[in-house]
Design a protein around this motif. Structure first.
Motif, PDB file in Angstrom:
ATOM      1  N   ARG A   3      -2.915  45.059  28.627  1.00 28.94           N
ATOM      2  CA  ARG A   3      -4.235  45.385  29.154  1.00 28.94           C
ATOM      3  C   ARG A   3      -5.336  44.557  28.476  1.00 28.94           C
ATOM      4  NH1 ARG A   3      -5.069  48.967  32.465  1.00 28.94           N
ATOM      5  NH2 ARG A   3      -3.173  50.086  31.969  1.00 28.94           N
ATOM      6  N   SER A  52      -3.226  48.639  37.785  1.00 33.22           N
ATOM      7  CA  SER A  52      -2.059  48.211  37.014  1.00 33.22           C
ATOM      8  C   SER A  52      -1.543  46.850  37.474  1.00 33.22           C
ATOM      9  CB  SER A  52      -0.940  49.248  37.120  1.00 33.22           C
ATOM     10  OG  SER A  52      -0.572  49.415  38.467  1.00 33.22           O
ATOM     11  N   ALA A  53      -2.127  46.322  38.541  1.00 28.48           N
ATOM     12  CA  ALA A  53      -1.756  44.984  39.024  1.00 28.48           C
ATOM     13  C   ALA A  53      -2.914  44.436  39.844  1.00 28.48           C
ATOM     14  CB  ALA A  53      -0.498  45.044  39.865  1.00 28.48           C
ATOM     15  N   GLU A  55      -4.353  40.489  41.892  1.00 30.76           N
ATOM     16  CA  GLU A  55      -4.092  39.104  42.281  1.00 30.76           C
ATOM     17  C   GLU A  55      -5.422  38.412  42.537  1.00 30.76           C
ATOM     18  OE1 GLU A  55      -1.698  36.664  45.755  1.00 30.76           O
ATOM     19  OE2 GLU A  55      -1.437  38.824  45.546  1.00 30.76           O
ATOM     20  N   ALA A  63      -1.068  36.258  39.984  1.00 36.00           N
ATOM     21  CA  ALA A  63      -0.812  37.686  40.098  1.00 36.00           C
ATOM     22  C   ALA A  63      -0.527  38.212  38.705  1.00 36.00           C
ATOM     23  CB  ALA A  63       0.368  37.940  41.021  1.00 36.00           C
ATOM     24  N   ILE A  65       0.457  41.718  36.348  1.00 35.46           N
ATOM     25  CA  ILE A  65       0.889  43.107  36.216  1.00 35.46           C
ATOM     26  C   ILE A  65       0.469  43.547  34.823  1.00 35.46           C
ATOM     27  CG2 ILE A  65       2.858  44.668  36.127  1.00 35.46           C
ATOM     28  CD1 ILE A  65       4.275  42.694  38.041  1.00 35.46           C
ATOM     29  N   THR A  67       0.314  45.947  31.605  1.00 35.19           N
ATOM     30  CA  THR A  67       1.107  46.929  30.862  1.00 35.19           C
ATOM     31  C   THR A  67       0.271  47.460  29.701  1.00 35.19           C
ATOM     32  OG1 THR A  67       2.055  45.251  29.413  1.00 35.19           O
ATOM     33  CG2 THR A  67       3.278  45.773  31.402  1.00 35.19           C
TER      34      THR A  67
END
Length: 68
Positions: A3, A52-53, A55, A63, A65, A67
């Motif tokens: 993050r 949490s994701a 693009e 893109a 993701i 964590t």
């Protein structure tokens, strides 16, 4: 991407867009301003854990993701 790293990445993208706005000779910066606004909202959402994701599809598409 963790993050904190995702937020740092987004802040750098925001700086890039702000640099483009500052360097643009004409006053027509509507798209750039929309991009900055969008990234600022995304920064807040990533920091708050609401995203949490994501693009990004401008010149360098990526893109991510997120964590914890």
């Amino acid at each position: 991407m963790r993050r904190t790293s995702a937020v740092t990445f987004l802040v750098e993208r925001r700086r890039t867009w702000l640099g483009k706005i500052a360097a643009k000779p004409s006053g027509d910066v509507e798209q750039e301003t929309r991009e900055v606004d969008s990234i600022e909202r995304l920064i807040l959402d990533v920091r708050a854990g609401r995203v949490s994701a994501f693009e990004l599809t401008d010149s360098r598409a990526v893109a991510v993701i997120v964590t914890d």
